[in-house]
Design an enzyme around this catalytic site. Structure first.
Site, PDB file in Angstrom:
ATOM      1  N   GLU A   1       4.528  32.803  28.210  1.00  0.00           N
ATOM      2  CA  GLU A   1       5.164  32.124  29.348  1.00  0.00           C
ATOM      3  C   GLU A   1       6.690  32.177  29.277  1.00  0.00           C
ATOM      4  OE1 GLU A   1       3.894  30.180  32.343  1.00  0.00           O
ATOM      5  OE2 GLU A   1       5.905  30.990  32.494  1.00  0.00           O
TER       6      GLU A   1
ATOM      7  N   LYS B   1      11.474  41.690  32.499  1.00  0.00           N
ATOM      8  CA  LYS B   1      10.800  40.532  33.094  1.00  0.00           C
ATOM      9  C   LYS B   1      10.050  40.927  34.370  1.00  0.00           C
ATOM     10  CE  LYS B   1      14.114  37.304  31.053  1.00  0.00           C
ATOM     11  NZ  LYS B   1      15.465  36.739  31.166  1.00  0.00           N
TER      12      LYS B   1
ATOM     13  N   ASP C   1      17.188  43.455  30.684  1.00  0.00           N
ATOM     14  CA  ASP C   1      16.415  42.231  30.454  1.00  0.00           C
ATOM     15  C   ASP C   1      15.621  41.861  31.723  1.00  0.00           C
ATOM     16  OD1 ASP C   1      16.047  39.630  28.781  1.00  0.00           O
ATOM     17  OD2 ASP C   1      16.776  38.905  30.708  1.00  0.00           O
TER      18      ASP C   1
ATOM     19  N   THR D   1      18.090  30.839  18.322  1.00  0.00           N
ATOM     20  CA  THR D   1      18.180  29.896  19.450  1.00  0.00           C
ATOM     21  C   THR D   1      16.799  29.407  19.878  1.00  0.00           C
ATOM     22  OG1 THR D   1      20.141  31.045  20.232  1.00  0.00           O
ATOM     23  CG2 THR D   1      19.022  29.648  21.833  1.00  0.00           C
TER      24      THR D   1
ATOM     25  N   GLY E   1      12.536  31.658  31.296  1.00  0.00           N
ATOM     26  CA  GLY E   1      12.789  30.574  30.330  1.00  0.00           C
ATOM     27  C   GLY E   1      11.801  29.435  30.484  1.00  0.00           C
TER      28      GLY E   1
HETATM   29  N1  HSE Z   1      19.277  36.530  27.775  1.00  0.00           N
HETATM   30  C1  HSE Z   1      18.284  35.941  28.598  1.00  0.00           C
HETATM   31  C2  HSE Z   1      18.934  35.374  29.844  1.00  0.00           C
HETATM   32  C3  HSE Z   1      17.562  34.868  27.850  1.00  0.00           C
HETATM   33  O1  HSE Z   1      20.163  35.276  29.865  1.00  0.00           O
HETATM   34  O2  HSE Z   1      18.240  35.068  30.795  1.00  0.00           O
HETATM   35  C4  HSE Z   1      16.317  34.350  28.510  1.00  0.00           C
HETATM   36  O3  HSE Z   1      15.363  35.359  28.707  1.00  0.00           O
END
Ligand code: HSE
Length: 321
Positions: free
Chosen positions: A129, A205, A201, A13, A134
């Site tokens: 970044e 971050k 996730d 992706t 994103g």
């Molecule tokens: N899986 C992550 C999300 C992708 O849904 O935010 C972007 O870091």
């Protein structure tokens, strides 16, 4: 015009989105930075992906060293995901004199100091970044435009998949599993969506954000983390009755010399700006002792938004080559 050669590891992706942007905005990019950016090699064995992007097969390899150790490659984009072998690949690229760009939050959060140090030691750039938020350029803002601030708080919605799920459950009454499949089909979710729905996730971050905003590295596994997998329609209705929406919130706040941090679902009042952040959108609030409150908002997942941040990093490096 000088040509800057890029090697992309992984045409999924995000790697695919990066290629698409470089192709779609080629002329504009050349005019802006006075360099041709050429995707010279990609590490990808899926020929369907190459075809879909119009990339000739001879530009693909299945041997990472064709990119990591090639004297012809200037910048490596690591878009494989996962901690290993991605981290080893990035270190090898830097040791071979290449700058590295990555959206890989798991690898950056797990090996933050080592990756930064290896870049410094080899006099190359390491930019990430796209690893947080994103397409939102929050990391560059924190480390450059807002660098004169002492930060007191960082808070936000940092995962597109879970925000998409919570939004669709709240607004449309849709079923959790059904929306998760939809988020996977749209390219928001990780290969293994456990990392999304269990908050891992977001912890990755938040670890990166804290390292940059507070100069304090906290390993992601030490951040108290609760995901959204146990949120039911009853929880969502109960929040609605109180005039709230459930959001997965990452928060880090300075209290004197101490830093408090967590990732957890919270009931956010409808009047709060974070309540209006829907679907795959992310938002990051930063409070600094000079600027006061700043909020960044944009698409936190998906091929082109994430690719946008990667291309921004590539161009920042390419300009100085
Ligand atoms: N899986 C992550 C999300 C992708 O849904 O935010 C972007 O870091």
């Amino acid at each position: 015009m000088k040509t800057v050669n890029i090697g992309i590891l992984g045409l999924g992706t995000v790697g695919g989105g990066t290629y698409e942007i470089l192709d779609m905005n080629r002329e504009l990019i050349e005019k802006r930075i006075g360099r041709e950016i050429k995707v010279a090699k990609v590490l990808e064995k899926n020929t369907e992906r190459l075809k879909a992007l119009g990339l000739p097969e001879e530009r693909a390899t299945q041997d990472p060293d064709d990119i990591l150790k090639s004297p012809d490659i200037d910048i490596v984009v690591e878009a494989l995901g996962g901690i290993e072998p991605s981290t080893t690949f990035m270190l090898t690229a830097m040791e071979n004199g290449k700058s590295v760009v990555t959206p890989n939050k798991a690898a950056v959060a797990a090996n933050f100091a080592k990756l930064k140090k290896t870049a410094e030691e080899n006099n190359v750039e390491f930019r990430f970044e796209a690893s947080v938020g994103g397409g939102i350029p929050a990391l560059t803002a924190i480390t450059e435009a807002l660098a004169g601030n002492e930060f007191t708080e960082v808070m936000g919605i940092l995962n597109g998949t879970t925000n998409y799920i919570l939004t669709r459950m709240t607004d449309l009454g849709l079923d959790y599993d059904e929306v998760l499949k939809d988020a996977q089909a749209k390219g928001f979710a990780e290969a293994d969506p456990t990392a999304d729905v269990e908050g891992i996730d977001v912890a990755n971050k938040l670890s990166i954000l804290m390292a940059l905003a507070f100069d304090t590295y906290v390993p992601p596994e030490e951040i108290p983390t609760t995901g959204i997998s146990k949120i039911t329609m009853d929880d969502i209705h109960a929040a609605k009755e109180k005039g709230c929406r459930i959001k997965l919130i990452a928060q880090a706040k300075r209290d004197g010399d101490h830093l408090n941090y967590s990732v957890k679902p919270m009931e956010i009042p409808d009047s709060h700006p974070l309540a209006g952040v829907s679907n795959e959108f992310n938002a990051i609030y930063v409070t600094g002792n000079a600027v006061d409150e700043v909020m960044f908002y944009g698409k936190g997942a998906g091929a082109l938004p994430t690719g946008s941040a990667i291309v921004g990093d590539i161009l920042a490096i390419a300009k100085n080559l």
